[in-house]
Each structure stands twice: as structure tokens, then as C-alpha cells.
Design an enzyme around this catalytic site. Structure first.
Site, PDB file in Angstrom:
ATOM      1  N   TYR A 175     -85.637  -3.074 -64.677  1.00 30.63           N
ATOM      2  CA  TYR A 175     -86.758  -3.413 -63.798  1.00 30.63           C
ATOM      3  C   TYR A 175     -86.354  -4.579 -62.910  1.00 30.63           C
ATOM      4  O   TYR A 175     -85.406  -5.313 -63.199  1.00 30.63           O
ATOM      5  CB  TYR A 175     -88.014  -3.756 -64.606  1.00 30.63           C
ATOM      6  CG  TYR A 175     -87.945  -5.081 -65.348  1.00 30.63           C
ATOM      7  CD1 TYR A 175     -88.381  -6.262 -64.740  1.00 30.63           C
ATOM      8  CD2 TYR A 175     -87.449  -5.157 -66.648  1.00 30.63           C
ATOM      9  CE1 TYR A 175     -88.319  -7.473 -65.414  1.00 30.63           C
ATOM     10  CE2 TYR A 175     -87.390  -6.350 -67.326  1.00 30.63           C
ATOM     11  CZ  TYR A 175     -87.825  -7.522 -66.716  1.00 30.63           C
ATOM     12  OH  TYR A 175     -87.753  -8.717 -67.379  1.00 30.63           O
ATOM     13  N   CYS A 176     -87.110  -4.760 -61.823  1.00 29.01           N
ATOM     14  CA  CYS A 176     -86.838  -5.907 -60.958  1.00 29.01           C
ATOM     15  C   CYS A 176     -88.165  -6.485 -60.471  1.00 29.01           C
ATOM     16  O   CYS A 176     -89.085  -6.680 -61.261  1.00 29.01           O
ATOM     17  CB  CYS A 176     -85.886  -5.552 -59.821  1.00 29.01           C
ATOM     18  SG  CYS A 176     -86.333  -4.102 -58.849  1.00 29.01           S
ATOM     19  N   ARG A 177     -88.281  -6.733 -59.167  1.00 24.62           N
ATOM     20  CA  ARG A 177     -89.442  -7.471 -58.660  1.00 24.62           C
ATOM     21  C   ARG A 177     -90.689  -6.620 -58.506  1.00 24.62           C
ATOM     22  O   ARG A 177     -91.797  -7.153 -58.500  1.00 24.62           O
ATOM     23  CB  ARG A 177     -89.085  -8.102 -57.315  1.00 24.62           C
ATOM     24  CG  ARG A 177     -88.116  -9.262 -57.437  1.00 24.62           C
ATOM     25  CD  ARG A 177     -87.618  -9.696 -56.080  1.00 24.62           C
ATOM     26  NE  ARG A 177     -86.922 -10.985 -56.159  1.00 24.62           N
ATOM     27  CZ  ARG A 177     -86.105 -11.444 -55.223  1.00 24.62           C
ATOM     28  NH1 ARG A 177     -85.872 -10.698 -54.141  1.00 24.62           N
ATOM     29  NH2 ARG A 177     -85.539 -12.623 -55.358  1.00 24.62           N
ATOM     30  N   CYS A 181     -88.667  -2.889 -54.857  1.00 28.91           N
ATOM     31  CA  CYS A 181     -87.419  -3.635 -55.044  1.00 28.91           C
ATOM     32  C   CYS A 181     -86.281  -2.670 -55.367  1.00 28.91           C
ATOM     33  O   CYS A 181     -86.403  -1.825 -56.261  1.00 28.91           O
ATOM     34  CB  CYS A 181     -87.598  -4.639 -56.173  1.00 28.91           C
ATOM     35  SG  CYS A 181     -86.122  -5.598 -56.541  1.00 28.91           S
TER      36      CYS A 181
END
Length: 223
Positions: A175-177, A181
Site C-alpha cells: 500500500y502507499c498514500r 498513488c
């Protein structure tokens, strides 16, 4: 004399007006990851300090952000997780009703991941059973400010060099932002190219936190 409904709508419009700038939306996105100084935000959104301060004042007037002072520095953060939910609702409405948003999603995001993303509830259940490895593909300061429990932080430009340290006996969830993202998409591609089973979390860290799911924190920003 204006009616109470009119007066209330004026206040609602204050928030709506604060969201009419793409720069302010970008600032809110960065603040949903971590508390940040004006100087940091200025660099992230590629604006002068003066322009960044102006946008922050608009957001503060609408009660979307709050500020604390440490010496001469000013650190801003969201006033609550409901701000993340507001932006998510705003984004979902745009995806449904704006043709250009749908086109951009199809062109730049959907084609990057042909497998169904995992949702938060499934990840919670599978992580309790120790079935997955969770990767946080965000900058270190954002990870330190808050991350999913037991997540491993790998910087966006380090995935290829650190990939051999990961075990192939578990599926990897990255996962990221947030949903727009690209860090997680790029990480998943690199992992799959090396034979790993990998998926992305449906949304990002801000949405996970706003939903009330457990969060770990390494340090307090600005302390």
C-alpha cells in the site's frame, strides 16, 4: 434576516470553496500522511513558501487543518480523520460523474493492476492468521508517523534492491498514500516480475486510518 438554513449553507460553502484549488487538495493529501511544516509542504507541492502559506490559511479558515508552533516553525495537520473521508467522498463522486476522471483512471491506473485489490477487512483477517507480508511503500517520515501494524517499510526507489530480503512463502500486500498513488502499483509489478504473489491494498494508509483500523506509530513528527 437570513434563515438558519441560509446561514448553515454559507458555512458549508466555506468548506466547499476551500476545495476548489488542486494545490489545496494536494496539500490535504500530504497532510493525510503526516504532520508537516510549511517548508516541507512548499517543496512537496512545488510552490513558494508564501503561496503555500496562503493555501494553508484558506484551509485553516475552513477548519480543515490546524497549526502548532515550534519556535519559528509552523506544523500543520488535518483536524480529523473525517477530512480524509470528505476527500474520499469527493473523489468517488468525481469518478462516477466526470468522464475525464474515468478516462484518466482507465488510462493510468486500472491497466496497471489486472488482479482484484484486497480490501481492508480481508487484510485484517489474513494478517491475524499471519498469512501475508505487508509492505508500506511510502517515504520514511510518513511511515514513522503512522503505518499498518507489522508493516515493512520499503522506499519507492529501493524495491528492486531489497526484494531478495522478502520471503516467497507468503503473499505480499503493498500500500502507499492512496488509490491514486503509483508507488504500490510499481512495487507490485517488480514483485510479480520476480515470482512473488503480490496484491495492493484497495486504498491507502489515510483511508485505513480514517476507517478506525489499528495503526502503529514510530515517532511524533516535529518533536
Amino acid at each position: 434576516m437570513p434563515s438558519i438554513k441560509h446561514l448553515l449553507n454559507e458555512q458549508l460553502a466555506l468548506i466547499a470553496q476551500s476545495l476548489t484549488s488542486p494545490q489545496r487538495l494536494e496539500i490535504l493529501e500530504y497532510l493525510s500522511q503526516a504532520e508537516r511544516s510549511v517548508d516541507e509542504l512548499s517543496q512537496l507541492v512545488s510552490l513558494s513558501v508564501a503561496n503555500t502559506s496562503h493555501h494553508l490559511q484558506v484551509l485553516k479558515q475552513a477548519a480543515l487543518v490546524t497549526v502548532r508552533h515550534v519556535g519559528e516553525k509552523r506544523f500543520y495537520k488535518l483536524t480529523g480523520n473525517d477530512i480524509t473521508n470528505l476527500i474520499s467522498s469527493f473523489r468517488n463522486t468525481a469518478e462516477i460523474h466526470l468522464t475525464e476522471v474515468e478516462r484518466l483512471m482507465q488510462s493510468y491506473l486500472n491497466k496497471k493492476d489486472t488482479l482484484e485489490a484486497i480490501d481492508a477487512q480481508e487484510l485484517l483477517e489474513r494478517s491475524k492468521c499471519n498469512e501475508v507480508t505487508i509492505l508500506d511503500i511510502r517515504p520514511k517520515e510518513e511511515f514513522n508517523s503512522g503505518h499498518l501494524p507489522n508493516a515493512i517499510n520499503i522506499l519507492p526507489d529501493e524495491i528492486n534492491e531489497r526484494i531478495n530480503n522478502l520471503k516467497k512463502n507468503k503473499e505480499i500486500i503493498a500500500y502507499c498514500r492512496g488509490p491514486y498513488c503509483l508507488y504500490a502499483y510499481d512495487a507490485i509489478k517488480a514483485l510479480r516480475d520476480q515470482g512473488f504473489r503480490a496484491k495492493r491494498l484497495e486504498y491507502g494508509f489515510p483511508e485505513w486510518k480514517a476507517a478506525g483500523h489499528p495503526v502503529q506509530q514510530n515517532l511524533i513528527q516535529g518533536e
